[in-house]
Design an enzyme around this catalytic site. Structure first.
Site, mmCIF file in Angstrom:
data_model
loop_
_atom_site.group_PDB
_atom_site.id
_atom_site.type_symbol
_atom_site.label_atom_id
_atom_site.label_comp_id
_atom_site.label_asym_id
_atom_site.label_seq_id
_atom_site.Cartn_x
_atom_site.Cartn_y
_atom_site.Cartn_z
ATOM 1 N N SER A 35 -9.662 -0.562 7.112
ATOM 2 C CA SER A 35 -9.301 -0.155 5.692
ATOM 3 C C SER A 35 -8.328 -1.618 5.358
ATOM 4 O O SER A 35 -8.234 -1.551 4.027
ATOM 5 C CB SER A 35 -8.298 0.827 5.778
ATOM 6 O OG SER A 35 -8.855 2.052 5.729
ATOM 7 N N LYS A 86 0.836 -1.221 -0.063
ATOM 8 C CA LYS A 86 0.004 0.134 0.140
ATOM 9 C C LYS A 86 0.802 1.200 0.016
ATOM 10 O O LYS A 86 1.782 1.250 0.849
ATOM 11 C CB LYS A 86 -0.758 -0.013 1.320
ATOM 12 C CG LYS A 86 -1.940 1.067 1.417
ATOM 13 C CD LYS A 86 -2.568 0.969 2.496
ATOM 14 C CE LYS A 86 -3.766 2.417 2.433
ATOM 15 N NZ LYS A 86 -4.745 1.938 3.830
ATOM 16 N N SER A 141 -9.565 1.752 2.859
ATOM 17 C CA SER A 141 -8.624 2.656 1.956
ATOM 18 C C SER A 141 -7.702 1.783 1.472
ATOM 19 O O SER A 141 -6.859 2.417 0.633
ATOM 20 C CB SER A 141 -7.882 3.728 2.864
ATOM 21 O OG SER A 141 -7.046 3.261 3.861
#
Lengths: 453, 49
Positions: free
Chosen positions: A177, A78, A153
């Site tokens: 997330s 990420k 996210s």
């Protein structure tokens, strides 16, 4: 999407048996990433960097000197984890754009094990939202239906795994997330207990809520990866008492509490799939509701906004043009909450922990759907389910924030599909610090649900 | 750089603060209840029924 993608565990076996090589795996992932570019899952992939790592892994393996069983397996990161060879942007124009020269602790651990750091994945700006539609490179698309969101996210990581580009990826979780996009994309995602996994080098959203976690094709993949997450890190004081990842205990009782009631509503389709899954789980399931869910949610939101605003004070002070309008509004809301309100939120946090950990009847795991609805279509601002109307953003965090506010280990496992063929995930939450026990229980349940056990 | 908020941003901020304050204001605390500023969730493990 029905055929299961090759898992990290499959790749560990194929490499050990000489049926494939790190270079073959890297080439396959790069080719798949090119085919799937319309998912918008990646911010950065550098083919030269990927191939150099794979070739080095291949040389180690050919000398029988592999660093670990995952040596040579591509893993996506990420874009809020610092990586020494890729820029870290948090998908925001307000973030630094140059490579930092530093690896986050989890990335450093994976790199030392020989994992191929494959690329940086799309995310909701600064991890400050759960739809993955606010990103300076545009929204990520759901591999199961590109007209639908991935959730966030860590949406790019979920899309990269669900589409078979990589077998596993890293996410971070402040209100769901890791779990939200994992559920929306039909993969496994794990949020460790607060304080067991190092957050060092992961750009913060909210210090006391954040946890880094793995997202993967298979539950065994999660178990393979957790040794690189859990344990004491001198660079993260929250891990000062953290134990390293230990062997899974023998699964004992499977006492589940299925939480429902006011504040925990879900659509009927999700409710049906979860109840049907629980029926097949061979677990002893009882029901309970929680008091004052709306108060606890307000506490989570207050802590989130205050901590995020505190972290971003310098950026806000210097100039806020780099933030998207929505993110800027979140940060300004945090600025306007008072210290007394934050402390009241922390009192409510204590009450929630008492309610979950002390007041409920004995349990081995708490159960909720990971999401109250299947992944919404891109562009939908509002969702209606049960008797509730909520923004798409709030629908995504609907259940998941509970685990962050109380610091619990949480896992989402795929358990079914909606009538529109979108994945539905079930969330299991364990007692704080007992990550291995939760995984042992989840393995038993996953065996019964997904492997015909 | 503009520090002015747009109308949409102002509405978002107000809605967020209203929701948080509504939730916080409903809470009632015992006289000994304390903020969980020492955040150590594992202390609850010994208290399981």
């Amino acid at each position: 999407m029905e055929k299961r993608n090759e898992s990290l565990t499959d790749m560990v076996a194929a490499l050990a048996e000489g049926r494939t090589t790190p270079v073959e795996l890297a080439e396959r992932s790069l080719e798949r990433a090119r085919q799937m570019v319309d998912l918008n899952a990646f911010v950065t992939i550098d083919e030269k960097i990927v191939m150099a790592q794979a070739e080095a892994a291949g040389r180690r393996r050919s000398r029988m000197q592999e660093s670990s069983p995952i040596d040579g397996i591509p893993i996506a990161i990420k874009d809020n984890y610092l990586t020494r060879d890729y820029p870290t942007t948090a998908c925001s124009d307000a973030a630094p754009l140059e490579p930092s020269g530093v690896d986050a602790t989890v990335v450093a651990n994976l790199r030392a094990a020989g994992a191929v750091i494959f690329g940086k994945t799309n995310m909701h700006e600064w991890a400050y939202g759960a739809t993955n539609t606010t990103s300076n490179i545009g929204p990520t698309k759901n591999p199961h239906n590109k007209a639908h969101i991935t959730g966030g996210s860590s949406g790019g990581s979920a899309a990269a795994v669900a589409s078979g580009i990589v077998p596993a990826a890293l996410g971070s979780d402040t209100g769901g997330s890791v779990r939200i996009p994992s559920s929306a994309c039909g993969i496994y995602g794990f949020k460790p207990s607060y304080g067991r996994a190092s957050r060092h080098g992961v750009l913060p959203l909210s210090w006391s809520l954040d946890a880094p976690g793995p997202m993967a094709t298979d539950l065994e993949d999660i178990i393979h990866l957790l040794p690189y997450f859990l344990g004491t890190d001198p660079k993260d004081s929250s891990t000062s008492h953290a134990e390293e990842f230990g062997p899974l205990p023998k699964p004992g009782s499977l006492r589940l509490i299925n939480l429902s009631g006011p504040g925990l509503e879900r659509c009927s389709e999700v409710n049906f799939v979860i109840n049907e899954a629980l029926g097949r789980s061979k677990a002893r399931v009882s029901q309970a509701s929680l008091n004052n869910v709306d108060q606890s949610f307000a506490a989570w939101e207050a802590i989130l906004h205050c901590e995020a605003s505190a972290y971003h004070q310098n950026r806000l002070f210097k100039g806020s043009d780099g933030f998207s309008p929505v993110t800027r509004a979140h940060l300004e809301a945090g600025n306007r909450l008072t210290a007394v309100e934050l402390l009241e939120a922390q009192k409510i946090r204590g009450q929630l922990m008492t309610q979950l950990l002390d007041d409920l009847p004995p349990w081995d795991a708490l159960v909720l759907p990971t999401l109250p609805i299947p992944a919404p279509a891109l562009g939908e601002e509002w969702q209606k389910f049960s008797n509730r109307k909520a923004t798409t953003q709030d629908s995504m965090t609907w259940f998941c924030w509970l685990g962050n506010l109380a610091g619990l280990p949480c896992l989402t496992i795929p358990v079914g599909k909606s009538s529109q063929d979108m994945p539905i995930g079930m969330m299991l939450m364990g007692r704080p610090g007992e990550d291995e026990k939760l995984l042992a229980l989840a393995k038993e349940i996953d065996q019964n649900l997904n492997r015909g056990g | 750089m503009s520090n002015e908020m747009t109308e949409d941003q102002q509405k978002r901020i107000e809605a967020t603060l209203r929701r948080i304050r509504d939730g916080l204001s409903k809470a009632s605390f015992g006289q000994f209840s304390e903020p969980s500023h020492i955040f150590d969730p594992e202390v609850h493990n010994g208290k399981a029924k």
